[in-house]
Design a protein around this motif. Structure first.
Motif: not given
Length: 115
Positions: A26-33, A51-54, A35-37
């Motif tokens: 999910l992190a990869e798909k959303a472009g976040v880390s 981030s929410f939209a991503s 740990h953030y997820i």
């Protein structure tokens, strides 16, 4: 209206698991880390609108569902939000001048398409 971060995190986690996605995927798909997820799902971290939209895009889920537990859980392929995402993805690949040209073309075409 205050958003319940714990409930938001639970819905994100349930949706992610329902799609057989790991936090890393999910992190990869959303472009976040990853740990953030983890922090979001635990209800410890608030998100920026970006981030929410991503995340909604990565999970293909409505914002209403994630925020409040209501609304359409999974988007139909033909929803306006899906089309908006497609248009945004196309526009993201263009430079500002190219986006201006596309906008000019759309402004001319849309009235003809509506008729």
């Amino acid at each position: 209206m205050k958003i319940d971060l714990k409930e938001l995190g639970k819905r994100i986690k349930l949706t992610r698991k329902g799609q057989d996605l790991t936090q890393e995927m999910l992190a990869e798909k959303a472009g976040v880390s990853q740990h953030y997820i983890y922090e979001i799902e635990a209800g410890r971290k608030a998100m920026s609108i970006h981030s929410f939209a991503s995340l909604t895009t990565a999970l293909d889920v409505s914002a209403d569902y994630l925020l409040f537990g209501d609304g359409q859980r999974i988007f139909d392929v033909d929803t306006p939000a899906h089309h908006n995402n497609q248009l945004m993805e196309i526009a993201a690949e263009l430079n500002p001048s190219q986006r201006d040209h596309v906008l000019e073309i759309l402004e001319v075409m849309v009235p003809y398409i509506k008729n």
